[in-house]
Design an enzyme around this catalytic site. Structure first.
Site, short mmCIF file in Angstrom:
data_model
loop_
_atom_site.label_atom_id
_atom_site.label_comp_id
_atom_site.label_asym_id
_atom_site.label_seq_id
_atom_site.Cartn_x
_atom_site.Cartn_y
_atom_site.Cartn_z
N GLY A 143 3.84 1.61 -0.80
CA GLY A 143 4.88 1.58 -1.83
C GLY A 143 6.03 0.65 -1.56
O GLY A 143 6.72 0.22 -2.48
N GLU A 184 -7.21 -0.79 3.02
CA GLU A 184 -7.55 -2.18 3.31
C GLU A 184 -9.01 -2.49 2.99
O GLU A 184 -9.32 -3.54 2.42
CB GLU A 184 -7.23 -2.48 4.78
CG GLU A 184 -5.75 -2.35 5.08
CD GLU A 184 -5.43 -1.85 6.47
OE1 GLU A 184 -4.24 -1.63 6.75
OE2 GLU A 184 -6.35 -1.68 7.30
N GLY A 221 0.80 -1.22 0.00
CA GLY A 221 0.00 0.00 0.00
C GLY A 221 0.83 1.26 0.00
O GLY A 221 0.68 2.11 -0.89
#
Length: 185
Positions: free
Chosen positions: A89, A152, A87
């Site tokens: 990176g 998420e 998420g």
């Protein structure tokens, strides 16, 4: 803000991100999955839980899908696909597994909110879900949800919609998927 207002804002945020990601990102993720001989999946923390949910659904689709780290996960090789979540990176464990998969000849697909990050830049395929993660959760204009929860939540809904798309593409029915569900619960 009341609980109802919080709920409305949170679901609106999820819907807004999905509106940006669909259908392009789901279609981009479909071909690598359907073309893979075997699929290994990995994520850390709560992202990892969403990746496990995807692994289960891919298994329900009849695909050869395994979570990295499970005792029965087979060796990854040419023709295989590693799906990872990064998420923000990059995560060091994810980066290490990406390097290992690439050296074994497998393709890598990264699901991320930060496509310019180190892990997505090293992947063959990038699925961009433009949602807040822990990397940018201190922005005052950010999500009502804490930390990386927006990313998420989007992952979970995106993956379920992806499965519906894969079902349509392959002609698989809900009953076909149900037949692959465990009877050991």
């Amino acid at each position: 803000m009341t609980l109802s207002e919080l709920g409305s804002r949170a679901t609106a945020e999820v819907a807004a991100v999905l509106g940006q990601a669909l259908p392009d990102q789901a279609e981009a993720m479909s071909a690598p999955i359907l073309n893979a001989r075997r699929i290994a999946l990995y994520g850390v923390g709560r992202e990892g839980l969403m990746i496990k949910a995807l692994a289960m659904r891919l298994f329900h689709m009849g695909l050869d899908a395994h979570m990295v780290g499970d005792m029965t996960t087979p060796r990854i090789a040419t023709g295989d696909l590693l799906i990872v979540s990064a998420g923000p990176g990059s995560f060091s464990t994810v980066a290490g597994l990406v390097e290992e998969a690439r050296s074994a000849g497998a393709k890598v697909l990264c699901v991320t909110a930060e496509p310019g990050g180190a892990v997505p830049r090293s992947a063959d395929y990038v699925v961009h879900l433009p949602a807040q993660t822990m990397a940018n959760d201190r922005d005052v204009s950010g999500s009502v949800l804490p930390m990386g929860s927006l990313f998420e939540a989007v992952m979970f809904m995106f993956f379920e919609i992806l499965i519906l798309h894969l079902r349509a593409v392959t002609g698989m029915s809900a009953d076909d998927m149900r037949a692959n569900h465990t009877n050991m619960e």
